[in-house]
Scaffold this motif. Structure first.
Motif, PDB file in Angstrom:
ATOM      1  N   LEU A 247      34.694  35.273  54.285  1.00  7.50           N
ATOM      2  CA  LEU A 247      35.712  35.862  53.422  1.00  7.50           C
ATOM      3  C   LEU A 247      35.507  35.396  51.983  1.00  7.50           C
ATOM      4  O   LEU A 247      35.214  34.229  51.736  1.00  7.50           O
ATOM      5  CB  LEU A 247      37.114  35.472  53.892  1.00  7.50           C
ATOM      6  N   GLU A 248      35.676  36.332  51.063  1.00  4.66           N
ATOM      7  CA  GLU A 248      35.631  36.023  49.643  1.00  4.66           C
ATOM      8  C   GLU A 248      37.052  36.184  49.098  1.00  4.66           C
ATOM      9  O   GLU A 248      37.558  37.299  48.956  1.00  4.66           O
ATOM     10  CB  GLU A 248      34.685  36.979  48.923  1.00  4.66           C
ATOM     11  N   ALA A 249      37.720  35.057  48.841  1.00  7.46           N
ATOM     12  CA  ALA A 249      39.074  35.074  48.290  1.00  7.46           C
ATOM     13  C   ALA A 249      38.964  35.037  46.771  1.00  7.46           C
ATOM     14  O   ALA A 249      38.427  34.080  46.195  1.00  7.46           O
ATOM     15  CB  ALA A 249      39.868  33.881  48.812  1.00  7.46           C
ATOM     16  N   ARG A 250      39.479  36.077  46.120  1.00  9.12           N
ATOM     17  CA  ARG A 250      39.352  36.227  44.670  1.00  9.12           C
ATOM     18  C   ARG A 250      40.672  35.811  44.025  1.00  9.12           C
ATOM     19  O   ARG A 250      41.713  36.405  44.290  1.00  9.12           O
ATOM     20  CB  ARG A 250      38.964  37.674  44.351  1.00  9.12           C
ATOM     21  N   PHE A 251      40.591  34.807  43.169  1.00 10.61           N
ATOM     22  CA  PHE A 251      41.803  34.146  42.710  1.00 10.61           C
ATOM     23  C   PHE A 251      41.655  33.744  41.244  1.00 10.61           C
ATOM     24  O   PHE A 251      41.045  32.723  40.931  1.00 10.61           O
ATOM     25  CB  PHE A 251      42.042  32.915  43.595  1.00 10.61           C
ATOM     26  N   HIS A 252      42.146  34.577  40.334  1.00 10.18           N
ATOM     27  CA  HIS A 252      42.184  34.238  38.911  1.00 10.18           C
ATOM     28  C   HIS A 252      40.841  33.723  38.378  1.00 10.18           C
ATOM     29  O   HIS A 252      40.757  32.633  37.804  1.00 10.18           O
ATOM     30  CB  HIS A 252      43.269  33.195  38.636  1.00 10.18           C
ATOM     31  N   GLY A 253      39.761  34.480  38.573  1.00  9.78           N
ATOM     32  CA  GLY A 253      38.452  34.086  38.061  1.00  9.78           C
ATOM     33  C   GLY A 253      37.715  33.098  38.938  1.00  9.78           C
ATOM     34  O   GLY A 253      36.598  32.679  38.608  1.00  9.78           O
TER      35      GLY A 253
END
Length: 240
Positions: free
Chosen positions: A93-99
């Protein structure tokens, strides 16, 4: 395609490491208040009472659940091998969080395919978090057709907590934003599922574009696309 999707990060190599990882919690630990225990329900277009209708909302939703198409790509994306059986499948999983892009492993540990109470048809699957994940826990995604009423719904049930081994900076970020992002994720999952089913019922193709690939691996959901700024993001693998 892999370079454009992940910038400098070798996601395929990270995915291969999941084969040696283990589930990072025990079900015996799960209890409130230390754990979040949630159920998120999204009503979908109904069908006539009885078994699922061929090509109807339940079957459409089942395909979307199977392929992880409901996941909002602005929050969570996944890399996996579609040739692997669903049960036991490893997903990065790639969790994308504020950059920040965090890469965490999960494993499909349960597949649900049953009739409950003699009338309600349920299909879905569950994954559990692996070593190095930001969280510890399990999420089950199901699509349910209630035979007596004809109602159809998408249900996500989960138990989770932030991983105790997070570093101080990541742990602070999780305390400040993690739970809020988690709840937004489930809300967006439901919104996408309902929108996609309604779109498919109108005769439009869902998803509309083929999925990106990294060699034999699929990058899901299919509408996930690389952005120019992704190459500038901070990539952290297995931060937990």
């Amino acid at each position: 395609m892999g370079d454009r999707a992940f910038g400098r990060f070798d996601a395929a190599a990270a995915w291969r490491k999941l084969a040696d990882a283990s589930v990072n919690y025990s079900i015996d630990e799960v209890r409130r208040p230390a754990w979040n225990i949630d159920t998120h329900r999204t009503p979908l277009p109904a069908e006539p009472p009885g078994p699922p209708v061929p090509g109807g909302p339940w079957e459409l939703a089942r395909r979307l659940v199977r392929d992880y198409e409901f996941s909002p790509p602005e929050i969570v994306r996944a890399l996996y091998d579609p040739a692997e059986p669903l049960l036991g499948r490893d997903m990065l999983l790639e969790a994308r969080f504020h950059g920040l892009h965090f890469y965490c492993g999960v494993r499909v540990t349960e597949v649900v395919d049953e009739t409950r109470g003699g009338t309600d048809h349920c299909w879905g699957w569950a994954y559990e978090t692996l070593d190095g994940h930001l969280e510890r826990g399990k999420v089950t995604y199901e699509v349910v057709k209630y035979g007596l009423s004809g109602a159809v719904e998408f249900v996500a049930t989960c138990h989770s907590q932030g991983a105790p081994s997070l570093g101080p900076v990541t742990s602070l970020g999780w305390r400040l934003f993690g739970r809020r992002t988690q709840l937004r994720f489930y809300r967006r999952c439901g919104e996408r599922m309902r929108c996609f089913v309604e779109t498919a019922l109108r005769g439009e193709r869902v998803p509309a574009d083929p999925a990106m690939r990294v060699g034999p691996l699929v990058y899901a959901p299919s509408d996930a696309r690389a952005r120019r700024l992704d190459a500038l993001a901070v990539h952290r693998a297995f931060p937990g």
